[in-house]
Design an enzyme around this catalytic site. Structure first.
Site, PDB file in Angstrom:
ATOM      1  N   ARG A  76     -49.392  23.406   0.389  1.00 58.30           N
ATOM      2  CA  ARG A  76     -50.290  23.403   1.539  1.00 58.30           C
ATOM      3  C   ARG A  76     -51.722  23.221   1.074  1.00 58.30           C
ATOM      4  O   ARG A  76     -52.123  23.711   0.028  1.00 58.30           O
ATOM      5  CB  ARG A  76     -50.173  24.717   2.320  1.00 58.30           C
ATOM      6  CG  ARG A  76     -48.991  24.775   3.274  1.00 58.30           C
ATOM      7  CD  ARG A  76     -48.942  26.064   4.070  1.00 58.30           C
ATOM      8  NE  ARG A  76     -48.701  27.195   3.212  1.00 58.30           N
ATOM      9  CZ  ARG A  76     -49.623  28.049   2.791  1.00 58.30           C
ATOM     10  NH1 ARG A  76     -50.879  27.922   3.207  1.00 58.30           N
ATOM     11  NH2 ARG A  76     -49.322  29.042   1.988  1.00 58.30           N
TER      12      ARG A  76
ATOM     13  N   TYR B 215     -45.823  17.152   2.730  1.00 52.77           N
ATOM     14  CA  TYR B 215     -45.376  18.450   2.208  1.00 52.77           C
ATOM     15  C   TYR B 215     -44.993  19.424   3.331  1.00 52.77           C
ATOM     16  O   TYR B 215     -45.691  19.527   4.339  1.00 52.77           O
ATOM     17  CB  TYR B 215     -46.458  19.087   1.315  1.00 52.77           C
ATOM     18  CG  TYR B 215     -46.082  20.506   0.976  1.00 52.77           C
ATOM     19  CD1 TYR B 215     -45.073  20.759   0.049  1.00 52.77           C
ATOM     20  CD2 TYR B 215     -46.642  21.589   1.648  1.00 52.77           C
ATOM     21  CE1 TYR B 215     -44.644  22.050  -0.212  1.00 52.77           C
ATOM     22  CE2 TYR B 215     -46.231  22.888   1.387  1.00 52.77           C
ATOM     23  CZ  TYR B 215     -45.225  23.106   0.450  1.00 52.77           C
ATOM     24  OH  TYR B 215     -44.802  24.388   0.217  1.00 52.77           O
TER      25      TYR B 215
ATOM     26  N   LYS C 269     -45.426  26.504   9.903  1.00 50.06           N
ATOM     27  CA  LYS C 269     -46.712  27.206   9.872  1.00 50.06           C
ATOM     28  C   LYS C 269     -47.607  26.794  11.039  1.00 50.06           C
ATOM     29  O   LYS C 269     -48.328  27.611  11.607  1.00 50.06           O
ATOM     30  CB  LYS C 269     -47.434  26.942   8.555  1.00 50.06           C
ATOM     31  CG  LYS C 269     -46.613  27.246   7.330  1.00 50.06           C
ATOM     32  CD  LYS C 269     -46.187  28.688   7.284  1.00 50.06           C
ATOM     33  CE  LYS C 269     -45.405  28.965   6.000  1.00 50.06           C
ATOM     34  NZ  LYS C 269     -45.054  30.356   5.858  1.00 50.06           N
TER      35      LYS C 269
ATOM     36  N   HIS D 198     -46.173  36.364   9.843  1.00 52.13           N
ATOM     37  CA  HIS D 198     -45.645  35.799   8.590  1.00 52.13           C
ATOM     38  C   HIS D 198     -44.774  36.869   7.919  1.00 52.13           C
ATOM     39  O   HIS D 198     -45.169  37.452   6.915  1.00 52.13           O
ATOM     40  CB  HIS D 198     -46.836  35.412   7.700  1.00 52.13           C
ATOM     41  CG  HIS D 198     -46.476  34.552   6.535  1.00 52.13           C
ATOM     42  ND1 HIS D 198     -47.272  34.472   5.409  1.00 52.13           N
ATOM     43  CD2 HIS D 198     -45.434  33.720   6.315  1.00 52.13           C
ATOM     44  CE1 HIS D 198     -46.721  33.626   4.544  1.00 52.13           C
ATOM     45  NE2 HIS D 198     -45.610  33.165   5.063  1.00 52.13           N
TER      46      HIS D 198
ATOM     47  N   SER E   1     -47.307  33.872   0.837  1.00 56.64           N
ATOM     48  CA  SER E   1     -46.388  32.837   0.376  1.00 56.64           C
ATOM     49  C   SER E   1     -46.054  33.033  -1.104  1.00 56.64           C
ATOM     50  O   SER E   1     -46.936  33.325  -1.910  1.00 56.64           O
ATOM     51  CB  SER E   1     -47.023  31.465   0.561  1.00 56.64           C
ATOM     52  OG  SER E   1     -47.372  31.281   1.905  1.00 56.64           O
TER      53      SER E   1
ATOM     54  N   CYS F 242     -44.361  35.339  -2.657  1.00 56.12           N
ATOM     55  CA  CYS F 242     -44.442  36.708  -3.177  1.00 56.12           C
ATOM     56  C   CYS F 242     -43.125  37.455  -2.984  1.00 56.12           C
ATOM     57  O   CYS F 242     -43.081  38.672  -3.036  1.00 56.12           O
ATOM     58  CB  CYS F 242     -45.575  37.477  -2.503  1.00 56.12           C
ATOM     59  SG  CYS F 242     -47.210  36.945  -3.035  1.00 56.12           S
TER      60      CYS F 242
ATOM     61  N   ASN G  24     -36.483  36.698  -1.368  1.00 58.77           N
ATOM     62  CA  ASN G  24     -35.666  37.576  -2.215  1.00 58.77           C
ATOM     63  C   ASN G  24     -35.417  38.927  -1.549  1.00 58.77           C
ATOM     64  O   ASN G  24     -34.302  39.454  -1.588  1.00 58.77           O
ATOM     65  CB  ASN G  24     -36.336  37.793  -3.575  1.00 58.77           C
ATOM     66  CG  ASN G  24     -36.348  36.519  -4.412  1.00 58.77           C
ATOM     67  OD1 ASN G  24     -35.582  35.596  -4.149  1.00 58.77           O
ATOM     68  ND2 ASN G  24     -37.231  36.467  -5.389  1.00 58.77           N
TER      69      ASN G  24
ATOM     70  N   ASP H 220     -39.232  34.301   6.656  1.00 56.49           N
ATOM     71  CA  ASP H 220     -40.624  33.825   6.612  1.00 56.49           C
ATOM     72  C   ASP H 220     -41.438  34.146   7.863  1.00 56.49           C
ATOM     73  O   ASP H 220     -42.610  34.444   7.759  1.00 56.49           O
ATOM     74  CB  ASP H 220     -40.633  32.311   6.374  1.00 56.49           C
ATOM     75  CG  ASP H 220     -41.995  31.780   5.954  1.00 56.49           C
ATOM     76  OD1 ASP H 220     -42.672  32.451   5.156  1.00 56.49           O
ATOM     77  OD2 ASP H 220     -42.397  30.693   6.425  1.00 56.49           O
TER      78      ASP H 220
ATOM     79  N   ARG I  31     -39.182  23.379  -3.898  1.00 61.18           N
ATOM     80  CA  ARG I  31     -38.548  24.098  -2.784  1.00 61.18           C
ATOM     81  C   ARG I  31     -37.119  23.636  -2.532  1.00 61.18           C
ATOM     82  O   ARG I  31     -36.751  22.518  -2.873  1.00 61.18           O
ATOM     83  CB  ARG I  31     -39.363  23.834  -1.497  1.00 61.18           C
ATOM     84  CG  ARG I  31     -40.807  24.329  -1.562  1.00 61.18           C
ATOM     85  CD  ARG I  31     -40.926  25.705  -0.998  1.00 61.18           C
ATOM     86  NE  ARG I  31     -42.242  26.303  -1.227  1.00 61.18           N
ATOM     87  CZ  ARG I  31     -42.628  27.423  -0.614  1.00 61.18           C
ATOM     88  NH1 ARG I  31     -41.831  28.026   0.238  1.00 61.18           N
ATOM     89  NH2 ARG I  31     -43.803  27.953  -0.878  1.00 61.18           N
TER      90      ARG I  31
HETATM   91  O1  SAT Z   1     -45.000  25.548   2.331  1.00 64.00           O
HETATM   92  S1  SAT Z   1     -44.888  26.478   3.430  1.00 64.00           S
HETATM   93  O2  SAT Z   1     -46.214  26.633   4.035  1.00 64.00           O
HETATM   94  O3  SAT Z   1     -43.953  26.002   4.419  1.00 64.00           O
HETATM   95  C1  SAT Z   1     -44.336  27.958   2.800  1.00 64.00           C
HETATM   96  C2  SAT Z   1     -45.427  28.893   2.529  1.00 64.00           C
HETATM   97  O4  SAT Z   1     -46.404  28.533   1.875  1.00 64.00           O
HETATM   98  O5  SAT Z   1     -45.357  30.049   2.987  1.00 64.00           O
HETATM   99 MN    MN Z   2     -44.401  31.504   4.301  1.00 65.15          MN
END
Ligand code: SAT
Ligand code: MN
Length: 582
Positions: A68, A196, A205, A225, A247, A249, A253, A274, A366
């Site tokens: 991003r 991306y 987002k 988020h 993001s 972190c 998981n 997310d 990803r």
């Molecule tokens: O790349 S994304 O924005 O979709 C995932 C993230 O950064 O939280």
């Molecule tokens: Mn995210």
């Protein structure tokens, strides 16, 4: 009958962007097949070993388009003040004048796909429709995994005009001609110059957080988020928890945690990894849905040890972006099981060996995988009403200062803890990695309006709500001069979740400290862990000097919002100071 409002918008955009053809996506299997065939033919996708990884493909992005771009992301409101100090602002008029022309003829020689999508379970009162117009087949294939896409969304829309419009064009992929604009009054998104994920999959987002946070403010709910998980105890009772981490972190998981053998009878169910949309139920509790249908997870570090459920989720029907590939056509990344391959093709398509200087997979590479393939997907994943939330957990990546876990004294204190959260930056956004920055509620890059007003909205929603979730803060990343990570993390985080659950149920012991309630010495089950008592002490320590410094820095941050910062936040700050100085 096609939706009139939608067809005329599509026609208007086609006139400006001049695609060779316009294709309305229905979300079907056949449609996806033909898109994939086409992308294999034109090199957008590389076929992976179909025997081992059925229906899995690799995409290598432009090397400057891998994360991003927060500095090119704008909130477009009439007044700069409404975007606030954490957002880049552009007036809607300037956006139309300066960014608009980038779409002129931008789809010449390309196909424009009309992608209707539903955010949220079918039939959910919280679900919302978006439509993305894009010239990227890769975006279509990803949107198909990440959302409920196609006919199902058009059916939900009917002839309503209540949908989020998103216009996306790859443009020429140059960062010099890249922008992501959110016209908040119109619920309209423009994204140009990037393919991306976070920049181009507009349901994620852009809609589900930046635009939705503005809608939530107007309509009295929250767009956050946050992951959503169900924690099942040995008696089979499931309690739902939301957690907001920045993001990369560890949200994915934690959402898919597998408890170690010593934690018998405990298990985690994944509702989301997310994003959470939260509304107040008739019972006065906060209820959450996951607006997404898939996972867009960070690949590096994902292994059968760290997240076996993610590996199972991506074993078929997955799209990999910027990972490496082994000679037998398997995806590979740093941290995956076993030894590194003797040779591979790196994320840029170049030969790679373990002696190469650069990592084989991009640090922000990803996987896109359907949630339905996750072995621990919650039985409530598609529940229209969502799940009732008992605890909200905030967390950052902090080598120092923040202890392993603590509980807020009450809702207002919890909002203060979330508002002053800090974390080290990661590869999920372009820019320096490892710099501590304030990332309130992990929403700094995603809040679609002035964050001072956003904290006010949180305070307002939780006023006189005895059934609202309890609030906590965790830090899995504390280090010492000799040890990178003091806490084992991953599956063992269930021990911390258990204390949180105990606090929610009024069962676990805690001790008051100036920053909140910490576990008493034996309240956290650390049996069977290779953890020295010094390490444990360090994990739970609150250094008064560090915290005085920390609270000074928090005040500096609060000040940036001027009049928009609610008085209650300053009261919380004053009370924290007083407790630290006592
Ligand atoms: O790349 S994304 O924005 O979709 C995932 C993230 O950064 O939280
Ligand atoms: Mn995210």
């Amino acid at each position: 009958m096609a939706n009139q409002n939608l067809t005329s918008w599509v026609a208007e955009v086609a006139k400006q962007t001049m695609p060779d053809r316009v294709v309305w996506c229905d979300g079907s299997e056949e449609e996806n097949r033909s898109l994939i065939e086409q992308m294999l033919a034109d090199g957008t996708l590389v076929q992976l070993n179909q025997g081992r990884h059925p229906n899995c493909f690799l995409h290598r992005s432009h090397p400057t388009d891998v994360a991003r771009t927060e500095h090119l992301t704008y909130i477009c409101t009439d007044k700069a003040e409404d975007a606030g100090p954490t957002n880049n602002w552009m007036s809607p008029a300037d956006a139309r004048k300066n960014i608009g022309p980038l779409f002129n003829g931008s789809m010449k020689g390309r196909t424009m796909y009309v992608v209707p999508y539903l955010m949220g379970p079918v039939g959910s009162p919280s679900a919302k429709v978006g439509v993305e117009l894009t010239d990227s087949a890769y975006v279509v294939a990803n949107m198909r995994i990440m959302t409920r896409m196609g006919t199902v969304a058009l059916d939900a829309l009917g002839d309503s005009t209540d949908y989020c419009r998103g216009l996306h064009s790859l443009g020429d992929l140059s960062p010099d001609r890249r922008a992501i604009c959110h016209f908040q009054a119109e619920k309209l998104i423009w994204s140009v110059g990037s393919g991306y994920g976070g920049n181009a999959l507009l349901g994620k987002k852009c809609f589900a957080l930046r635009v939705a946070s503005q809608m939530a403010r107007e309509q009295g709910w929250l767009a956050e988020h946050m992951l959503i998980l169900g924690l099942e105890d040995p008696q089979g009772k499931v309690t739902y928890i939301c957690a907001a981490f920045p993001s990369a972190c560890g949200k994915t998981n934690l959402a898919m945690l597998v408890a170690p053998a010593t934690q018998k009878g405990w298990r985690v169910w994944t509702v989301g990894d997310d994003i959470a949309w939260l509304r107040i139920g008739e019972d006065g509790r906060l209820w959450a849905i996951n607006p997404e249908a898939g996972f867009f997870g960070v690949a590096p570090g994902t292994s059968s040890k760290t997240n076996s459920n993610a590996l199972a989720s991506l074993s078929k029907n997955a799209i990999f972006t910027n990972v490496a590939m082994t000679p037998d056509g398997s995806p590979w990344w740093e941290g995956l099981d076993g030894d590194p391959p003797a040779q591979a093709t790196d994320w840029k398509g170049n030969p790679w060996t373990p002696t190469s200087k650069e990592p084989a997979a991009h640090p922000n590479s990803r996987f896109t995988a359907p949630a339905s393939q996750c072995p621990c997907v919650s039985p409530k994943f598609n529940a229209p009403e969502g799940v009732p939330i008992s605890a909200i957990v905030f967390g950052g990546r902090r080598a120092r200062v923040a202890p392993l876990v603590y509980q807020a004294r009450d809702w207002e204190h919890g909002v203060y803890i979330g508002a002053t959260m800090a974390s080290e930056t990661t590869a999920a956004a372009t820019g320096a990695v490892g710099v501590v920055r304030r990332d309130p509620m992990a929403m700094r890059p995603f809040c679609g309006y002035n964050m001072g007003d956003y904290f006010g909205h949180w305070l307002e929603l939780g006023k006189n709500r005895p059934n609202f979730p309890k609030i906590f803060h965790v830090n899995w990343f504390r280090s010492s001069p000799t040890t990178k990570f003091l806490w084992p993390g991953f599956g063992d985080n269930v021990r911390v979740l258990r204390w949180i659950l105990g606090r929610v149920n009024g069962e676990a012991a805690g001790r008051e400290t100036p920053i909140g309630v910490l576990p008493t010495d034996d309240a956290l089950d650390i049996s069977g862990l290779d953890l020295s008592s010094e390490a444990m002490q360090e994990l739970m320590s609150i250094d008064r000097r560090d915290w005085l410094e920390e609270s000074d820095d928090q005040a500096k941050f609060l000040k940036e919002f001027g009049d928009h910062m609610p008085r209650v936040m300053w009261e919380q700050h004053g009370a924290l100071r007083a407790r630290l100085e006592a």
